[in-house]
Scaffold this motif. Structure first.
Motif, short mmCIF file in Angstrom:
data_model
loop_
_atom_site.label_atom_id
_atom_site.label_comp_id
_atom_site.label_asym_id
_atom_site.label_seq_id
_atom_site.Cartn_x
_atom_site.Cartn_y
_atom_site.Cartn_z
N TYR A 1 12.46 -4.84 -2.18
CA TYR A 1 11.37 -4.34 -1.39
C TYR A 1 10.52 -3.39 -1.94
CZ TYR A 1 9.88 -0.59 2.03
OH TYR A 1 9.10 0.42 2.60
N THR B 1 6.56 -3.75 -2.29
CA THR B 1 5.61 -2.62 -1.98
C THR B 1 4.70 -2.27 -3.18
OG1 THR B 1 7.44 -1.69 -0.53
CG2 THR B 1 5.64 -0.24 -1.40
N GLU C 1 2.16 -4.98 -3.23
CA GLU C 1 1.26 -4.58 -2.20
C GLU C 1 0.07 -3.62 -2.10
OE1 GLU C 1 3.43 -4.52 1.57
OE2 GLU C 1 3.90 -6.62 1.42
N LYS C 2 0.79 -2.45 -2.90
CA LYS C 2 -0.10 -1.18 -3.09
C LYS C 2 -1.23 -1.60 -4.15
CE LYS C 2 3.10 2.42 -1.89
NZ LYS C 2 3.80 3.62 -2.42
#
Length: 279
Positions: free
Chosen positions: A26, A30, A33-34
């Motif tokens: 996760y 994340t 994605e950021k």
């Protein structure tokens, strides 16, 4: 160490390892994605393209009805019900069809432009510490979530239910109809003379649905209003064979409304036939 204690320890570490791996995945996802949301050239280009395209929203024309009379439920098809309803909704339905066709043309241009202009794997800052293959995979996923996916085809569904007089549904049927169906049925509906339809199939369908509007609940309400007596001869009681009659027959344009319905015994109803007598 006892076997049962050892099993508990092993189970604990297995759960701990599973949770740890899930958390790490996760956090990694994340992080990627950021980075992409902040630096992806393709996302910025997509946002610009999205600003140039506006699509019409989907408007549902689904039709639904519940019959508390099993005979009507069996006799009336989903197509019959659509034919009847098109008398009232076809103008709006055709407007929606036109909007879906416009959406279809615009969406083709939109997809062509995104295919041509989006530059994949280009970022505003260095990504040396990130896996390039994973970056591309996450970038495509995020781009797909931001792409517009408008409705481009007209479709409506007709659902008919059968219930007890108390409202418990125990059977249903449904059918989907598309642009070509609505256009064809509307063409046949337009073939009329005054208030009467020249197409026998259309006329029979409308009559079946109109007759089916006299629910069992409505029927007993008419009987109660008329004092459970034939309005022509006054017959009452268990052997009078009471029926609900359309004062203006459906075949002559009559509707299934309270002021066009009356209680007659079977004999009087047969003798009345298709006359317009109101007793």
């Amino acid at each position: 160490m006892p076997l049962d204690v050892l099993l508990v320890v092993v189970l604990f570490f297995a759960v701990f390892l599973t949770v740890t791996i899930a958390v790490l995945k996760y956090l990694t996802q994340t992080r990627y994605e950021k980075f992409i949301l902040k630096n992806s050239t393709a996302l910025k280009q997509l946002d610009e393209i999205n600003g140039h395209y506006e699509f019409y929203p989907f408007v549902s024309f689904d039709q639904e009805h519940t019959y508390d009379n099993e005979n009507f439920f069996d006799d009336i098809s989903c197509r019959d019900y659509l034919i009847y309803q098109l008398q009232f909704i076809r103008k709006k339905a055709f407007d929606q069809i036109e909007k879906m066709n416009i959406n279809d043309r615009r969406y083709s241009d939109y997809l062509a432009e995104t295919e041509e202009k989006l530059q994949w794997g280009q970022f505003g800052s260095s990504a040396t510490r990130l896996n390039h293959k994973k970056l591309l995979k996450v970038e495509r996923k995020l781009v797909d979530t931001r792409k517009q996916h408008p409705s481009v085809k007209f479709c409506l569904e007709v659902k008919l239910h059968c219930s007890t007089i108390n409202g418990r549904v125990y059977a249903e049927k449904s059918e989907k109809f598309f642009e070509k169906d609505v256009i064809e049925l509307s063409r046949r509906l337009n073939n009329k003379r005054g208030n009467f339809f020249n197409d026998r199939g259309i006329w029979d369908a409308i009559c079946r649905v109109e007759r089916g509007k006299v629910s069992n609940k409505m029927r007993f309400s008419i009987y109660q209003r008329d004092g459970y007596r034939c309005r022509r001869c006054g017959a009452s009681g268990r052997f009078s064979q009471l029926e609900v009659d359309h004062i203006i027959p459906i075949a002559k344009g009559g509707k299934s409304t309270y002021n066009n319905l009356q209680t007659l015994c079977h004999r009087c109803n047969v003798e009345k036939g298709d006359s317009l007598e109101n007793y």
